[in-house]
Scaffold this motif. Structure first.
Motif, PDB file in Angstrom:
ATOM      1  N   ALA A 157       0.836  -1.206   0.000  1.00  0.00           N
ATOM      2  CA  ALA A 157       0.000   0.000   0.000  1.00  0.00           C
ATOM      3  C   ALA A 157       0.870   1.255   0.000  1.00  0.00           C
ATOM      4  O   ALA A 157       1.952   1.269   0.585  1.00  0.00           O
ATOM      5  CB  ALA A 157      -0.918   0.011   1.225  1.00  0.00           C
ATOM      6  N   HIS A 158       0.366   2.302  -0.656  1.00  0.00           N
ATOM      7  CA  HIS A 158       1.078   3.571  -0.610  1.00  0.00           C
ATOM      8  C   HIS A 158       0.636   4.371   0.608  1.00  0.00           C
ATOM      9  O   HIS A 158      -0.378   4.080   1.245  1.00  0.00           O
ATOM     10  CB  HIS A 158       0.865   4.373  -1.897  1.00  0.00           C
ATOM     11  CG  HIS A 158      -0.569   4.755  -2.161  1.00  0.00           C
ATOM     12  ND1 HIS A 158      -1.219   5.756  -1.474  1.00  0.00           N
ATOM     13  CD2 HIS A 158      -1.471   4.258  -3.057  1.00  0.00           C
ATOM     14  CE1 HIS A 158      -2.449   5.884  -1.913  1.00  0.00           C
ATOM     15  NE2 HIS A 158      -2.637   4.979  -2.869  1.00  0.00           N
ATOM     16  N   LEU A 159       1.387   5.390   0.929  1.00  0.00           N
ATOM     17  CA  LEU A 159       1.070   6.272   2.041  1.00  0.00           C
ATOM     18  C   LEU A 159      -0.246   6.986   1.745  1.00  0.00           C
ATOM     19  O   LEU A 159      -0.503   7.382   0.603  1.00  0.00           O
ATOM     20  CB  LEU A 159       2.197   7.289   2.209  1.00  0.00           C
ATOM     21  CG  LEU A 159       2.206   8.165   3.464  1.00  0.00           C
ATOM     22  CD1 LEU A 159       2.470   7.332   4.696  1.00  0.00           C
ATOM     23  CD2 LEU A 159       3.266   9.257   3.319  1.00  0.00           C
ATOM     24  N   SER A 160      -1.070   7.159   2.750  1.00  0.00           N
ATOM     25  CA  SER A 160      -2.334   7.845   2.523  1.00  0.00           C
ATOM     26  C   SER A 160      -2.091   9.344   2.372  1.00  0.00           C
ATOM     27  O   SER A 160      -1.143   9.903   2.935  1.00  0.00           O
ATOM     28  CB  SER A 160      -3.311   7.592   3.673  1.00  0.00           C
ATOM     29  OG  SER A 160      -2.957   8.350   4.816  1.00  0.00           O
ATOM     30  N   ALA A 161      -2.974  10.001   1.608  1.00  0.00           N
ATOM     31  CA  ALA A 161      -2.849  11.443   1.408  1.00  0.00           C
ATOM     32  C   ALA A 161      -3.003  12.196   2.721  1.00  0.00           C
ATOM     33  O   ALA A 161      -2.360  13.226   2.932  1.00  0.00           O
ATOM     34  CB  ALA A 161      -3.896  11.911   0.398  1.00  0.00           C
ATOM     35  N   ALA A 162      -3.861  11.682   3.612  1.00  0.00           N
ATOM     36  CA  ALA A 162      -4.066  12.359   4.899  1.00  0.00           C
ATOM     37  C   ALA A 162      -2.784  12.355   5.727  1.00  0.00           C
ATOM     38  O   ALA A 162      -2.413  13.368   6.332  1.00  0.00           O
ATOM     39  CB  ALA A 162      -5.200  11.688   5.668  1.00  0.00           C
ATOM     40  N   VAL A 163      -2.105  11.223   5.764  1.00  0.00           N
ATOM     41  CA  VAL A 163      -0.850  11.133   6.518  1.00  0.00           C
ATOM     42  C   VAL A 163       0.206  12.030   5.893  1.00  0.00           C
ATOM     43  O   VAL A 163       0.938  12.746   6.589  1.00  0.00           O
ATOM     44  CB  VAL A 163      -0.360   9.674   6.583  1.00  0.00           C
ATOM     45  CG1 VAL A 163       1.044   9.595   7.181  1.00  0.00           C
ATOM     46  CG2 VAL A 163      -1.324   8.825   7.411  1.00  0.00           C
ATOM     47  N   ARG A 219      -0.429  15.607   6.825  1.00  0.00           N
ATOM     48  CA  ARG A 219      -0.023  15.920   8.207  1.00  0.00           C
ATOM     49  C   ARG A 219       1.489  16.066   8.304  1.00  0.00           C
ATOM     50  O   ARG A 219       1.992  16.925   9.050  1.00  0.00           O
ATOM     51  CB  ARG A 219      -0.529  14.832   9.155  1.00  0.00           C
ATOM     52  CG  ARG A 219      -2.041  14.871   9.380  1.00  0.00           C
ATOM     53  CD  ARG A 219      -2.439  14.048  10.582  1.00  0.00           C
ATOM     54  NE  ARG A 219      -2.225  12.622  10.374  1.00  0.00           N
ATOM     55  CZ  ARG A 219      -3.128  11.800   9.864  1.00  0.00           C
ATOM     56  NH1 ARG A 219      -4.321  12.265   9.497  1.00  0.00           N
ATOM     57  NH2 ARG A 219      -2.888  10.504   9.722  1.00  0.00           N
ATOM     58  N   ARG A 220       2.235  15.255   7.582  1.00  0.00           N
ATOM     59  CA  ARG A 220       3.696  15.369   7.617  1.00  0.00           C
ATOM     60  C   ARG A 220       4.160  16.694   7.021  1.00  0.00           C
ATOM     61  O   ARG A 220       5.075  17.344   7.549  1.00  0.00           O
ATOM     62  CB  ARG A 220       4.327  14.192   6.865  1.00  0.00           C
ATOM     63  CG  ARG A 220       4.133  12.845   7.550  1.00  0.00           C
ATOM     64  CD  ARG A 220       4.864  11.739   6.816  1.00  0.00           C
ATOM     65  NE  ARG A 220       4.608  10.444   7.447  1.00  0.00           N
ATOM     66  CZ  ARG A 220       5.079   9.283   6.995  1.00  0.00           C
ATOM     67  NH1 ARG A 220       5.836   9.269   5.899  1.00  0.00           N
ATOM     68  NH2 ARG A 220       4.806   8.160   7.618  1.00  0.00           N
ATOM     69  N   LEU A 221       3.530  17.109   5.930  1.00  0.00           N
ATOM     70  CA  LEU A 221       3.889  18.390   5.333  1.00  0.00           C
ATOM     71  C   LEU A 221       3.527  19.534   6.279  1.00  0.00           C
ATOM     72  O   LEU A 221       4.318  20.469   6.467  1.00  0.00           O
ATOM     73  CB  LEU A 221       3.166  18.565   3.998  1.00  0.00           C
ATOM     74  CG  LEU A 221       3.627  17.659   2.846  1.00  0.00           C
ATOM     75  CD1 LEU A 221       2.684  17.805   1.659  1.00  0.00           C
ATOM     76  CD2 LEU A 221       5.050  17.986   2.426  1.00  0.00           C
ATOM     77  N   ALA A 222       2.348  19.467   6.868  1.00  0.00           N
ATOM     78  CA  ALA A 222       1.916  20.532   7.779  1.00  0.00           C
ATOM     79  C   ALA A 222       2.836  20.637   8.981  1.00  0.00           C
ATOM     80  O   ALA A 222       3.100  21.733   9.490  1.00  0.00           O
ATOM     81  CB  ALA A 222       0.477  20.290   8.219  1.00  0.00           C
TER      82      ALA A 222
END
Length: 400
Positions: A325-331, A334-337
């Motif tokens: 699975a790829h990383l979720s967009a939500a996660v 949050r990392r970018l924020a």
């Protein structure tokens, strides 16, 4: 560890042992055995797997679908989908069209609560929502979760609209503009999404021509140009930032991509020809500056993550914590924020900047934008540039 695996898989009939062989071997050889052991001991998905194995017959997607819809509980559905991802990655179950399956499953839940509207809702989903969702996924790529939520919202709103009209003694064909306006006024924030359904219903001669305005959208808020370039420079040069944050941030700040598309990029999106590295976001390979090319190459070549994600080969630039699975967009968001890279303003500014230089016919296939969306960003860029020139002219004419 071996005792736990034996307790789980010994209940599999001899005729079905081969179905679980790859999964058992992968768990036994997991480079992070503590992670696998914790899952076997404590997780609800492992208990669900044990219950399904105990049924004594080959496991199918339909078994998990029955579990996900049986109680109507959202948590049960999430557990079943989590387990499904593991079983597909470990080759216990074959891959399937998850987009269509999830939308159909949600439709089944809704029609079980509103059987009187089943014929209309199923026709709407079959002939309108599903074909568009599949086409979007085929042409635009990216993760499926955003498109699934898009379909869920339209199914839910259509069911709510039909139920409310029926409570007033009205069939769909009897609904007038007055009833539509009154219903929209009750909750204008979400009910505007019914526009999709009533347009389809009119085209299929199920309803009158009813007007539902598009939900008003606020003007996109962006970053000032200096902030945008400072953040991009930080992503390209600051080795203190995590590599995935730097890479995702650079793609966001330079190309204005949705996080759903960034998180689902595969390693095949990067290619090299004549000493130039290209990134393919949609149909047109984009030549990359050397600094970004090195950054994305480092991301692609970094060591495989540990834990669950190390159990199967990964073709993702941003692998997630589940096998395959790829990383979720939500996660990812949050990392970018957490590193002060704002998603939406950065995307808006990047798209305005690119649209100033490229016509929609090039912008669309390069960034994966619909032709109408590409034209809108082109107009937005022209408006911003005109306003800038007008402000400069006014300033030049002002008395000292």
């Amino acid at each position: 560890m071996e005792d736990r695996l034996t307790a789980l898989f010994d209940a599999v009939p001899d005729s079905g042992a081969s179905q679980y062989a790859h999964m058992r071997a992968a768990l036994a050889e997991c480079p992070e055995p503590g992670t696998a052991l914790s899952w076997l001991r404590n997780s609800r998905s492992a208990r669900l797997l044990a219950d399904l194995i105990a049924a004594g017959r080959p496991l199918t997607h339909a078994d998990l679908d029955a579990t996900a819809t049986g109680t109507g509980s959202r948590s049960d559905a999430m557990i079943a989908d989590y387990l499904r991802g593991l079983l597909v990655a470990y080759q216990v179950l074959p891959e399937r069209d998850e987009l269509s399956a999830r939308i159909t499953r949600h439709l089944d839940r809704v029609t079980s609560r509103h059987p009187e509207h089943s014929v209309l809702l199923r026709s709407y989903v079959r002939w309108s929502l599903l074909p568009r969702a599949r086409r979007h996924q085929r042409l635009r790529g990216g993760g499926v979760k955003h498109r699934i939520r898009w379909a869920y919202t339209r199914i839910n709103v259509a069911a709510d609209f039909l139920t409310t009209m029926a409570a007033h003694g009205l069939s769909l064909g009897e609904v007038t503009q007055h009833q539509v306006d009154a219903w929209l006024a009750g909750n204008p924030g979400t009910r505007h999404e019914v526009r999709d359904f009533v347009v389809w219903a009119h085209r299929r001669h199920h309803a009158r021509a009813l007007e539902v305005p598009h939900r008003p959208k606020a003007d996109p808020v962006g970053l000032d140009e200096d902030s945008q370039w400072d953040l991009l420079h930080q992503c390209l040069t600051d080795t203190e930032l995590p590599l995935d944050v730097r890479s995702a941030g650079a793609i966001l700040l330079l190309f204005g991509q949705h996080l759903t598309r960034i998180s689902a990029l595969t390693t095949t999106a990067l290619s090299t020809a004549d000493d130039t590295t290209f990134l393919t976001l949609d149909r047109t390979p984009i030549p990359l500056p050397a600094s970004l090319a090195r950054l994305l190459t480092d991301l692609m070549e970094r060591p495989a993550p540990t834990g669950w994600a190390a159990n199967t080969p990964s073709g993702w630039l941003f692998p997630g914590h589940l096998p395959g699975a790829h990383l979720s967009a939500a996660v990812l968001g949050r990392r970018l924020a957490a590193h002060h890279i704002p998603n939406r303003p950065a995307r808006n500014t990047a798209l305005v900047a690119v649209a100033q230089d490229l016509p929609p016919a090039i912008l669309g296939p390069m960034l994966g934008l619909h032709p109408i969306t590409a034209s809108q960003w082109r107009r937005r860029a022209g408006t911003d540039w005109t306003a800038y020139l007008a402000a400069r002219a006014d300033g030049a004419q002002s008395p000292p």
